[in-house]
Structure formats: C-alpha cells, structure tokens
Design a protein around this motif. Structure first.
Motif, PDB file in Angstrom:
ATOM      1  N   PHE A  33       2.657   6.440  -6.983  1.00 37.85           N
ATOM      2  CA  PHE A  33       1.261   7.289  -7.199  1.00 37.85           C
ATOM      3  C   PHE A  33       1.310   8.442  -7.238  1.00 37.85           C
ATOM      4  N   GLU A  34       1.589   9.277  -6.215  1.00 38.27           N
ATOM      5  CA  GLU A  34       2.458  10.519  -5.901  1.00 38.27           C
ATOM      6  C   GLU A  34       3.581  10.841  -6.953  1.00 38.27           C
ATOM      7  N   MET A  35       4.310  10.082  -7.493  1.00 42.02           N
ATOM      8  CA  MET A  35       5.611  10.407  -8.623  1.00 42.02           C
ATOM      9  C   MET A  35       4.026  10.089  -9.471  1.00 42.02           C
ATOM     10  N   ALA A  36       4.299   9.587  -9.952  1.00 39.39           N
ATOM     11  CA  ALA A  36       3.446   9.474 -11.132  1.00 39.39           C
ATOM     12  C   ALA A  36       2.952  10.833 -11.079  1.00 39.39           C
ATOM     13  N   ALA A  37       2.058  11.584 -10.313  1.00 42.11           N
ATOM     14  CA  ALA A  37       1.088  12.448 -10.569  1.00 42.11           C
ATOM     15  C   ALA A  37       2.047  13.646 -10.648  1.00 42.11           C
ATOM     16  N   VAL A  38       3.091  14.090  -9.849  1.00 42.72           N
ATOM     17  CA  VAL A  38       4.167  15.240 -10.309  1.00 42.72           C
ATOM     18  C   VAL A  38       4.527  14.810 -11.166  1.00 42.72           C
ATOM     19  N   LEU A  39       5.108  13.539 -11.770  1.00 42.49           N
ATOM     20  CA  LEU A  39       6.219  14.393 -13.330  1.00 42.49           C
ATOM     21  C   LEU A  39       4.526  14.310 -14.631  1.00 42.49           C
ATOM     22  N   MET A  40       3.668  13.721 -14.471  1.00 39.76           N
ATOM     23  CA  MET A  40       2.821  14.101 -15.582  1.00 39.76           C
ATOM     24  C   MET A  40       1.809  15.273 -15.705  1.00 39.76           C
ATOM     25  N   THR A  41       1.943  15.916 -13.544  1.00 33.56           N
ATOM     26  CA  THR A  41       1.075  17.224 -14.239  1.00 33.56           C
ATOM     27  C   THR A  41       2.094  17.787 -13.985  1.00 33.56           C
ATOM     28  N   GLY A  42       3.288  18.225 -12.871  1.00 40.81           N
ATOM     29  CA  GLY A  42       4.225  19.289 -12.725  1.00 40.81           C
ATOM     30  C   GLY A  42       3.887  19.536 -11.621  1.00 40.81           C
TER      31      GLY A  42
ATOM     32  N   PHE B   4       0.605  -1.101   0.232  1.00 42.09           N
ATOM     33  CA  PHE B   4      -0.251   0.174   0.069  1.00 42.09           C
ATOM     34  C   PHE B   4       0.705   1.139  -0.160  1.00 42.09           C
ATOM     35  N   VAL B   5       2.377   1.124   0.570  1.00 37.44           N
ATOM     36  CA  VAL B   5       3.042   2.628   0.982  1.00 37.44           C
ATOM     37  C   VAL B   5       3.462   2.953  -0.599  1.00 37.44           C
ATOM     38  N   GLY B   6       4.014   1.383  -1.055  1.00 40.24           N
ATOM     39  CA  GLY B   6       5.167   1.524  -2.497  1.00 40.24           C
ATOM     40  C   GLY B   6       3.967   2.342  -3.522  1.00 40.24           C
ATOM     41  N   GLY B   7       2.575   1.745  -3.561  1.00 36.42           N
ATOM     42  CA  GLY B   7       1.698   1.527  -4.475  1.00 36.42           C
ATOM     43  C   GLY B   7       1.657   3.583  -4.127  1.00 36.42           C
ATOM     44  N   LEU B   8       1.117   4.158  -2.669  1.00 35.15           N
ATOM     45  CA  LEU B   8       0.741   5.583  -2.928  1.00 35.15           C
ATOM     46  C   LEU B   8       2.236   6.320  -3.272  1.00 35.15           C
ATOM     47  N   ILE B   9       3.315   5.944  -2.728  1.00 40.37           N
ATOM     48  CA  ILE B   9       4.259   6.263  -3.280  1.00 40.37           C
ATOM     49  C   ILE B   9       4.624   6.711  -5.241  1.00 40.37           C
TER      50      ILE B   9
END
Length: 224
Positions: A104-113, A97-102
C-alpha cells in the motif's frame, strides 16, 4: 530500445527473480546468496541512474560486509529447517499484514509522488550563468550532504550495525557440552611442579634373570 534500457530490464528481471527466491528458498544459505544477487543487481540500477556513490556503498557495505556476516551466522547457527517450517503457518497472518502495508505504501508513493519535496537542483548547479559546464562530482556533493545535514542518522546507523555485529558474535560463541576446551586462566596459573608428578610404585613381580654370557677362553675351547 537503446543499451541503457536493455540493461535496466536485465537488471530488473534478475532482481525480481532473486528477491522472489529469497522468500521461497528452502535452504537459508541459498536465500542469503540470492539476497546478495539482488543487492548486486540493485547496484547496477544505481549505476544506470548515475548514482555511483550509492552503488559502491551498496556493494561494499551490504554485499561485502553485512551479507557475509549473515552467511556466517546462518552457517554457524544450527538452524532446524523442520522447526521453521512447522511454525511458518502460525506467522502467516502477521506476514500478510506487513506485506499488504508495504504494498500500500509503495502504491501510494507511485501514484501520488513525493508531494511537498523540492526537486533536486544539483545538476542545475553544474551549469553557470554563461552556459558553461562546471566540474561537478556527485559523490562529493552526496558525501557533504551525508556528513553535514544527516550526520546524526549516519552515526545511529553505524551504532546499529556495530550492535548487530556484536550480537552475531555472541550468538555464535555459545558453549556446548560435547566440546573440550581449556580454561585460559587455569593454564596461566599453572606451576612447574604441577605439570609433572613423580610417583614411586612398588615392584609387582621379580625381575627376570639375565642370560649368562660365556667367557672368551671357554668360547675358544668350544671352537677348537
């Protein structure tokens, strides 16, 4: 591909390998050593980005202090590898769960900026209105920012590191039953008469008779 891109790919490949070995190494000491390697490669990437202050801080603080402290903790604490392996699968859902949350956050930052954050204007301030270069120090500007606007977070981080160091020392100073130690307070309060006690013991057996030594005259007569 220029030399800077080549060094970036080299540092990134070694960093990914070291990070993978941190979580897959069977020996905790090997995991800590791979973590030191990962930090050193990350500092190299910071140098490529011309962030010298962050690179030096990463090497001095994390590699030179925190990681050495981790190595001493791992070596001094008697870690049972079998016990850790037996409880690994019980913590797998939380770790996933913690790995998936991290991720997701990294993907959100990379895609949206970073929306709502202004672009840094520090490099623009290095050129005046006439187009001439002004002496600019990245380390100086970053230090002024850390110790002016972010002073309280820096102090909080310093207190957290201090608490971590005290906790590490407290964990290693555990009392064992199989070790022999002298109480310092008892050694200070000792008296001279307590150090040496003269005991008078009764004679248990009679002393052996001394051998008879012949007189000098009798010895000469025997020689004659």
């Amino acid at each position: 591909m220029d030399a800077q891109a080549g060094f970036f790919y080299l540092f990134s490949a070694v960093l990914l390998y070291a990070a993978l070995r941190v979580v897959t190494a069977r020996n905790p000491v090997h995991a800590v050593l791979h973590l030191i390697l990962a930090f050193s490669q990350a500092s190299g990437i910071w140098l490529l980005l011309k962030a010298e202050f962050l690179a030096i801080v990463l090497v001095l603080v994390y590699v030179g202090a925190v990681m050495v402290l981790f190595v001493f903790i791992v070596m001094m604490l008697d870690i049972r590898i079998d016990t850790l392996r037996s409880s690994l699968w019980s913590h797998l859902p939380l770790a996933a769960f913690v790995g998936g949350l991290i991720a997701f956050e990294m993907a959100a930052v990379l895609m949206t900026g970073f929306r709502g954050v202004d672009e840094p204007k520090a490099l623009a301030a290095a050129v005046d209105a006439a187009g001439r270069l002004v002496p600019y120090s990245n380390t100086r500007e970053l230090g002024k920012l850390l110790y002016s606007e972010y002073l309280y977070p820096i102090e909080v981080a310093a207190m957290i590191l201090l608490v971590a160091m005290i906790a590490a020392i407290a964990l290693t100073l555990r009392h064992r039953k199989d070790t022999k130690a002298i109480d310092a307070s008892l050694a200070v309060r000792v008296r001279p008469q307590d150090r040496l006690v003269v005991v008078k013991l009764p004679v248990t057996q009679p002393a052996a008779p001394l051998p008879e030594v012949p007189a000098p005259a009798a010895a000469e007569e025997n020689k004659a």
